[in-house]
Scaffold this motif. Structure first.
Motif, short mmCIF file in Angstrom:
data_model
loop_
_atom_site.label_atom_id
_atom_site.label_comp_id
_atom_site.label_asym_id
_atom_site.label_seq_id
_atom_site.Cartn_x
_atom_site.Cartn_y
_atom_site.Cartn_z
N GLY A 250 6.18 5.37 2.61
CA GLY A 250 5.00 6.18 2.36
C GLY A 250 4.28 5.71 1.12
N PRO A 251 3.10 6.28 0.84
CA PRO A 251 2.25 5.77 -0.25
C PRO A 251 2.81 5.96 -1.64
CG PRO A 251 1.36 7.80 0.68
CD PRO A 251 2.47 7.38 1.58
N SER A 252 3.75 6.89 -1.83
CA SER A 252 4.24 7.15 -3.18
C SER A 252 5.42 6.26 -3.57
CB SER A 252 4.65 8.62 -3.33
OG SER A 252 5.69 8.94 -2.43
N GLY A 253 5.91 5.44 -2.64
CA GLY A 253 7.02 4.55 -2.94
C GLY A 253 6.62 3.09 -2.87
N ALA A 254 7.55 2.21 -3.19
CA ALA A 254 7.29 0.77 -3.05
C ALA A 254 6.99 0.46 -1.59
CB ALA A 254 8.49 -0.02 -3.54
N GLN A 255 6.15 -0.55 -1.37
CA GLN A 255 5.69 -0.85 -0.02
C GLN A 255 5.89 -2.31 0.31
OE1 GLN A 255 2.05 1.28 -1.25
NE2 GLN A 255 1.97 2.04 0.84
N GLY A 256 6.06 -2.57 1.61
CA GLY A 256 6.20 -3.93 2.09
C GLY A 256 4.85 -4.52 2.48
N ILE A 257 4.89 -5.74 2.99
CA ILE A 257 3.66 -6.47 3.27
C ILE A 257 2.78 -5.74 4.29
CG2 ILE A 257 2.76 -8.58 4.31
CD1 ILE A 257 5.16 -10.03 3.00
N VAL A 258 3.35 -5.36 5.44
CA VAL A 258 2.51 -4.73 6.46
C VAL A 258 2.07 -3.33 6.04
CG1 VAL A 258 3.34 -6.08 8.40
CG2 VAL A 258 4.53 -3.99 7.78
N ASP A 259 2.88 -2.64 5.24
CA ASP A 259 2.46 -1.33 4.73
C ASP A 259 1.18 -1.47 3.90
OD1 ASP A 259 4.94 -0.39 5.74
OD2 ASP A 259 5.93 -0.88 3.85
N ILE A 260 1.14 -2.49 3.07
CA ILE A 260 -0.01 -2.70 2.20
C ILE A 260 -1.22 -3.17 3.00
CG2 ILE A 260 -0.90 -4.19 0.35
CD1 ILE A 260 1.83 -3.89 -1.01
N VAL A 261 -1.01 -4.06 3.95
CA VAL A 261 -2.11 -4.51 4.79
C VAL A 261 -2.76 -3.31 5.50
CG1 VAL A 261 -2.72 -5.83 6.85
CG2 VAL A 261 -1.24 -6.84 5.12
N ASP A 262 -1.95 -2.43 6.04
CA ASP A 262 -2.49 -1.26 6.74
C ASP A 262 -3.22 -0.32 5.78
OD1 ASP A 262 -1.48 -2.21 9.11
OD2 ASP A 262 0.30 -0.91 9.11
N ALA A 263 -2.72 -0.19 4.56
CA ALA A 263 -3.36 0.70 3.59
C ALA A 263 -4.73 0.17 3.18
CB ALA A 263 -2.47 0.86 2.36
N LEU A 264 -4.87 -1.15 3.09
CA LEU A 264 -6.14 -1.72 2.65
C LEU A 264 -7.14 -1.98 3.77
CD1 LEU A 264 -4.49 -2.13 -0.01
CD2 LEU A 264 -5.90 -4.15 -0.38
N GLN A 340 -17.13 -18.22 -1.38
CA GLN A 340 -18.16 -17.70 -2.26
C GLN A 340 -18.87 -16.47 -1.71
OE1 GLN A 340 -19.03 -18.76 -5.43
NE2 GLN A 340 -17.16 -20.00 -5.30
N ARG A 341 -18.70 -16.22 -0.43
CA ARG A 341 -19.33 -15.02 0.12
C ARG A 341 -18.63 -13.75 -0.36
NH1 ARG A 341 -21.18 -14.14 6.38
NH2 ARG A 341 -21.87 -11.98 6.17
N VAL A 342 -17.37 -13.83 -0.71
CA VAL A 342 -16.58 -12.70 -1.23
C VAL A 342 -16.75 -11.47 -0.32
CG1 VAL A 342 -15.87 -11.47 -3.30
CG2 VAL A 342 -17.14 -13.60 -3.53
N SER A 343 -16.37 -11.65 0.93
CA SER A 343 -16.47 -10.58 1.92
C SER A 343 -15.10 -10.35 2.52
CB SER A 343 -17.47 -10.98 3.02
OG SER A 343 -17.48 -10.04 4.06
N ALA A 344 -14.56 -9.15 2.34
CA ALA A 344 -13.22 -8.86 2.87
C ALA A 344 -13.26 -8.68 4.37
CB ALA A 344 -12.66 -7.61 2.21
N GLY A 345 -12.19 -9.11 5.04
CA GLY A 345 -12.07 -8.94 6.47
C GLY A 345 -11.62 -7.53 6.84
N ALA A 346 -11.58 -7.28 8.14
CA ALA A 346 -11.17 -5.97 8.65
C ALA A 346 -10.62 -6.16 10.06
CB ALA A 346 -12.37 -5.02 8.67
N PRO A 347 -9.85 -5.18 10.55
CA PRO A 347 -9.32 -5.28 11.91
C PRO A 347 -10.44 -5.31 12.96
CG PRO A 347 -8.15 -3.61 10.66
CD PRO A 347 -9.34 -3.99 9.85
#
Length: 426
Positions: A250-264, A340-347
């Protein structure tokens, strides 16, 4: 060399790609409870537009950090070629300071761990073409002190202007600033982080301002809940990363790679020149139990690049393997991250395994992440990317260099367990 049909495709696709990516980002983003905190401008002027890259001491050394260790890691950045690949910031995390401030209230280095002082360490780094990062706390204590792992109370609260001047005098280029308090009143957080932002601005030195409003806060994750883009250069949107695939904590504990990807995933619209979501440090090559497979580490590099996130290594650079170095130094992945476009991706739609990111004026990158327990062929339709379904489309995997041709209106690739293929459409 582009064929005639490929050139036609590239020139005709611009509007469609821009509309498609814009729609993806808007649909993916959850509205913030309030507008962008700190205003529409960048938090600190004069910084590079693209995400910072470098190395941080915490994940490997924690409170055991010393001047000798930092110098050795800096030398390894240079000799390994990572500096020339873009990893320039050397960030000394918590536990660098003495337990008490000097008589005039100023911060001072721990005389045992950093006998030469921080200004001298900064000179050492700058002489090698590197940049100097330091850590402080937004409350009266640093995180190590807040958790009772270290005596003293040397956070910057109440000393913001004085500490910012000290950092500038030491030629600091990057400040990591942790909340580290169980008191999480939103207005208090905004005041605390804004006071230090203004203090940094007052030094007239372009210092990357990296904040973590989540440390010590239970349940709610302020870095995810609010857009801090006008306050900080980069904002942690999760709690600390662990070198695992998923923690399910959950968000209040340490997170793994896919946890963080999903949060962002819903936060892509917050990213722009000199303003970044921070998914925490790279754990590529970092020891852990059970640890990460090579495929999982490749996925972290891939998705951090898709998110236009800072690439801050945390492994021991003096004993990393050739494989770890290859992952960190992959030119194609770094080029995507530093576009240089500095545009984040999304699902794409509601598929958390398939992301897309616009790069350059006309480019498009697609990532395919296999979260299943077996290798499988993954596909994405051209129309879901905003492309013509029968277009002649060729893509190159950023990791392997393998070329893929669209067939039947789809791009397909074989993807291993927990691995990611990153397809650059050419």
């Amino acid at each position: 060399m582009l064929t005639g049909s490929a050139r036609q495709f590239r020139h005709g696709i611009v509007a469609a790609v821009l509309v498609a990516i814009g729609a993806l980002v808007v649909s993916a983003c959850t509205p913030d409870p309030e507008g962008r905190i700190g205003g529409d401008g960048v938090a600190v002027a004069g910084l590079p537009a693209t995400p910072p890259m470098g190395w941080n001491s915490w994940n490997t050394f924690g409170c055991n950090i010393t001047e000798q260790i930092v110098r050795a890691q800096a030398d390894a950045l240079v000799s390994s070629g990572l500096r020339d690949a873009g990893y320039r910031y050397v960030i000394v995390d918590d536990c660098w300071s003495a337990e008490n401030r000097a008589a005039d209230g100023s911060l001072q280095a721990d005389p045992r761990r950093f006998p030469s002082g921080m200004a001298e360490l900064g000179r050492y780094l700058h002489e090698r073409g590197l940049r100097f990062g330091l850590y402080s706390g937004a409350s009266d204590k640093t995180c190590a002190q807040f958790l009772g792992n270290r005596p003293g109370a040397t956070g910057s609260r109440g000393h913001e202007a004085q500490d910012a001047r000290t950092f500038a005098d030491w030629q600091v280029d990057y400040l990591k600033y942790d909340w580290c308090s169980s008191e999480s009143d939103h207005d208090d957080q905004v005041r605390a982080f804004t006071v230090m932002r203004d203090a940094i601005r007052g030094t007239d030195r372009p210092i990357v301002y990296s904040i973590n409003p989540n440390s010590g806060v239970a349940d709610a994750v302020p870095g995810e809940q609010y857009d801090w883009g006008g306050v900080a250069t980069m904002t942690r949107a999760t709690n600390d990363i662990a070198p695992v695939w998923s923690t399910n904590a959950g968000p209040s504990g340490a997170q793994g790679i896919v946890d963080i990807v999903d949060a962002l995933a819903p936060l892509a619209s917050r990213v722009g020149p000199s303003t970044f979501n921070d998914p925490d440090m790279l754990v590529v090559g970092v020891d852990g139990k059970p640890g990460l497979t090579v495929a999982q580490q490749r996925t972290q590099m891939s998705m951090w690049a898709m998110m236009a996130a800072p690439l801050i290594a945390g492994n021991d650079l003096t004993r990393m393997s050739t494989r770890t170095l290859g992952l960190l130094r992959n030119r194609a992945i770094i080029a995507i991250d530093q576009d240089q476009r500095v545009s984040a991706g999304a699902p794409v739609g509601d598929d958390d395994e398939i992301w897309t990111r616009a790069v350059g004026e006309k480019g498009l990158v697609v990532s395919l992440t296999n979260r299943s327990d077996h290798p499988r062929t993954m596909s994405v339709s051209l129309t879901s990317l905003g492309l013509v379904g029968d277009a002649t489309v060729t893509a190159i995997d950023a990791w392997s260099g393998r070329r893929y041709q669209a067939s039947g209106g789809e791009l397909s690739a074989e993807v291993g367990v927990d691995d990611t293929v990153v397809l650059q459409i050419v």
